[in-house]
Design an enzyme around this catalytic site. Structure first.
Site, mmCIF file in Angstrom:
data_model
loop_
_atom_site.group_PDB
_atom_site.id
_atom_site.type_symbol
_atom_site.label_atom_id
_atom_site.label_comp_id
_atom_site.label_asym_id
_atom_site.label_seq_id
_atom_site.Cartn_x
_atom_site.Cartn_y
_atom_site.Cartn_z
ATOM 1 N N SER A 136 0.846 -1.180 0.000
ATOM 2 C CA SER A 136 0.000 0.000 0.000
ATOM 3 C C SER A 136 0.886 1.234 0.000
ATOM 4 O O SER A 136 1.760 1.381 0.850
ATOM 5 C CB SER A 136 -0.904 -0.002 1.243
ATOM 6 O OG SER A 136 -1.743 1.129 1.269
ATOM 7 N N LYS A 162 -1.103 -0.864 -4.451
ATOM 8 C CA LYS A 162 -2.331 -0.143 -4.096
ATOM 9 C C LYS A 162 -1.979 1.303 -3.803
ATOM 10 O O LYS A 162 -1.100 1.585 -2.988
ATOM 11 C CB LYS A 162 -3.001 -0.778 -2.866
ATOM 12 C CG LYS A 162 -4.300 -0.081 -2.479
ATOM 13 C CD LYS A 162 -5.008 -0.799 -1.350
ATOM 14 C CE LYS A 162 -4.425 -0.475 0.005
ATOM 15 N NZ LYS A 162 -5.213 -1.040 1.118
ATOM 16 N N LYS A 164 -3.160 4.957 -2.404
ATOM 17 C CA LYS A 164 -4.123 5.736 -1.642
ATOM 18 C C LYS A 164 -4.491 6.983 -2.460
ATOM 19 O O LYS A 164 -3.619 7.615 -3.068
ATOM 20 C CB LYS A 164 -3.531 6.162 -0.299
ATOM 21 C CG LYS A 164 -3.222 5.012 0.650
ATOM 22 C CD LYS A 164 -4.484 4.404 1.228
ATOM 23 C CE LYS A 164 -4.160 3.395 2.330
ATOM 24 N NZ LYS A 164 -5.377 2.855 2.958
ATOM 25 N N ASP A 189 -7.295 2.940 -3.241
ATOM 26 C CA ASP A 189 -8.023 2.895 -1.974
ATOM 27 C C ASP A 189 -8.401 4.316 -1.592
ATOM 28 O O ASP A 189 -7.540 5.165 -1.359
ATOM 29 C CB ASP A 189 -7.156 2.266 -0.893
ATOM 30 C CG ASP A 189 -7.872 2.129 0.441
ATOM 31 O OD1 ASP A 189 -9.075 2.446 0.514
ATOM 32 O OD2 ASP A 189 -7.222 1.692 1.418
ATOM 33 N N GLU A 214 -11.154 0.474 -3.868
ATOM 34 C CA GLU A 214 -11.464 0.077 -2.496
ATOM 35 C C GLU A 214 -12.139 1.209 -1.722
ATOM 36 O O GLU A 214 -11.667 2.345 -1.741
ATOM 37 C CB GLU A 214 -10.171 -0.338 -1.788
ATOM 38 C CG GLU A 214 -10.371 -0.882 -0.391
ATOM 39 C CD GLU A 214 -9.061 -1.281 0.253
ATOM 40 O OE1 GLU A 214 -9.075 -1.595 1.462
ATOM 41 O OE2 GLU A 214 -8.017 -1.283 -0.434
ATOM 42 N N ASP A 239 -14.001 -2.292 2.586
ATOM 43 C CA ASP A 239 -13.067 -2.432 3.697
ATOM 44 C C ASP A 239 -13.777 -2.006 4.972
ATOM 45 O O ASP A 239 -14.314 -2.827 5.717
ATOM 46 C CB ASP A 239 -11.831 -1.583 3.413
ATOM 47 C CG ASP A 239 -10.829 -1.541 4.563
ATOM 48 O OD1 ASP A 239 -11.076 -2.148 5.619
ATOM 49 O OD2 ASP A 239 -9.775 -0.892 4.406
ATOM 50 N N LYS A 263 -9.851 -7.487 7.166
ATOM 51 C CA LYS A 263 -8.882 -7.107 8.189
ATOM 52 C C LYS A 263 -9.358 -7.749 9.481
ATOM 53 O O LYS A 263 -10.373 -7.342 10.047
ATOM 54 C CB LYS A 263 -8.808 -5.582 8.336
ATOM 55 C CG LYS A 263 -8.152 -4.895 7.150
ATOM 56 C CD LYS A 263 -8.138 -3.386 7.310
ATOM 57 C CE LYS A 263 -7.409 -2.730 6.133
ATOM 58 N NZ LYS A 263 -7.613 -1.260 6.119
ATOM 59 N N GLY A 291 -4.124 -4.475 5.487
ATOM 60 C CA GLY A 291 -3.168 -4.217 6.545
ATOM 61 C C GLY A 291 -3.456 -2.934 7.288
ATOM 62 O O GLY A 291 -4.104 -2.026 6.762
#
Length: 370
Positions: A136, A162, A164, A189, A214, A239, A263, A291
């Site tokens: 990430s 991934k 952000k 995400d 996400e 998520d 998660k 994570g």
């Protein structure tokens, strides 16, 4: 069956190798609660994934510490001879607080398995001894810096990237990364930073051959996620919206997502995470392990979970060095092929290094039966 003799809570703080920025804010240190549960036969470790403030969820370190010390720990200490199958009943009088509950659920399960000489991976039904690793990447200061970071992670072997994103820092950045790396597994995400009014952003992202988008919308907006999913071809992944197996079933049946991020700390621990996995697998929905910048205690639990058969996408199971210059446990190392070994020792297979644990501890409390 065993009896819990004592529970030790520690607040630990470990600097990150680089600031990690999301739409929630910037983290420069991993601060979390660790629990050590001592039973008749062994001791076990659990990590709380709550942060210093209630940004990701309503739980945060100070509140989780209170929930554990005032309610959950006394319930566990007073439960008598129990097994892990009894934990839902033991904690049932406390509503919510899944991250706080997960801390003790995982620690108790670790102790139970250590006393049996059995690994967590074996208990969960893992089918692999190595798992694929993704990474990430936080919101960078510039597009150039982001592309450079991604290039570095790909060179290390990570199988999925991934990114952000947040409003205003999204399509241009993602397009640049995709242009530089046409064939990689790439996802984004949003951490719930958008609304349906941002449809143009999602339509633009839809053209970039993403593995998933996400958590684009608010964690309670399952219906809006279903509306958005119907308008784009890229799979939505949930998520923050997935807090239990029941929540996962509702999201899947509503058409709010096509992929589920599990998660274990967010849903109440490894046992509930296993149930979420089973719900998704029955619906033929792929899952992967998210994570929370975990120390080695939480990372070991995640690796065992990721080895279950329904986890068909690379998770955020990054190497310890991705986040920490000096890890709390023996560091987890990713192989050049982008995979990592699942711990095979009893329980979670790792424990904190005593010297490093002492260095990082900022608060300590020991709880015993009255």
């Amino acid at each position: 069956m065993t009896r819990v003799r004592s529970i030790e809570l520690r607040l630990v703080g470990i600097p990150l190798v680089r600031p990690f920025r999301t739409s929630f804010g910037v983290e420069t240190e991993k601060t979390c609660i660790l629990a050590r549960v001592e039973t008749d036969g062994a001791e076990g470790w659990g990590e709380c994934v709550a942060g210093a403030d209630p940004g990701f969820s309503e739980e945060f370190n100070a509140g989780a510490w209170l929930a554990i010390s005032e309610f959950l720990a006394p319930a566990l200490l007073g439960a008598g001879d129990i097994g892990s199958a009894d934990l839902d009943r033991v904690f049932a009088p406390v509503r919510g607080n899944p991250m706080a509950k997960a801390t003790l659920v995982n620690a108790f399960l670790d102790a139970e398995l250590r006393s049996e000489g059995r690994s967590l991976a074996d208990r969960l039904g893992a089918e692999r001894d190595r798992v694929a690793c993704g990474v990430s990447v936080g919101i960078a200061s510039t597009t150039e810096s982001l592309v450079e970071q991604v290039s570095g992670y790909l060179a290390e072997g990570y199988q999925r990237i991934k990114l952000k994103i947040e409003p205003g820092t999204d399509v241009e950045r993602v397009r640049a990364v995709r242009a530089a790396n046409p064939g990689i597994l790439l996802s984004v995400d949003a951490n719930a930073a958008y609304t349906l009014a941002d449809l143009d952003v999602f339509l633009a992202l839809d053209e970039l051959d993403l593995l998933m988008i996400e958590q684009p919308l608010h964690h309670e907006d399952l219906l809006d996620h279903a509306v958005l999913q119907a308008q784009i071809s890229t799979a939505l992944c949930l998520d923050e919206s997935i807090r239990s197996a029941a929540g996962a079933r509702a999201a899947i049946e509503l058409g709010a997502c096509r992929i589920v991020n599990i998660k274990q700390g967010r849903v109440g621990g490894l046992l509930e995470a296993e149930r979420v996995h089973d719900v998704a697998r029955a619906a033929d929905v792929p899952v992967w392990c998210g994570g929370m910048l975990e120390t080695g205690v939480g990372r070991a639990a995640n690796l065992a979970l990721t080895a279950l058969p329904g986890f068909t996408l690379p998770g955020d199971t990054s190497a310890s060095a991705r986040y920490f210059a000096d890890a709390l446990t023996e560091p987890f190392v990713m192989a050049p092929d982008g995979t990592m070994a699942v711990p095979s020792g009893p329980g979670i297979g790792v424990e904190p290094r005593p010297d490093r644990l002492a260095e990082c501890t900022t608060r300590l409390e020991r709880l015993e039966p009255e």
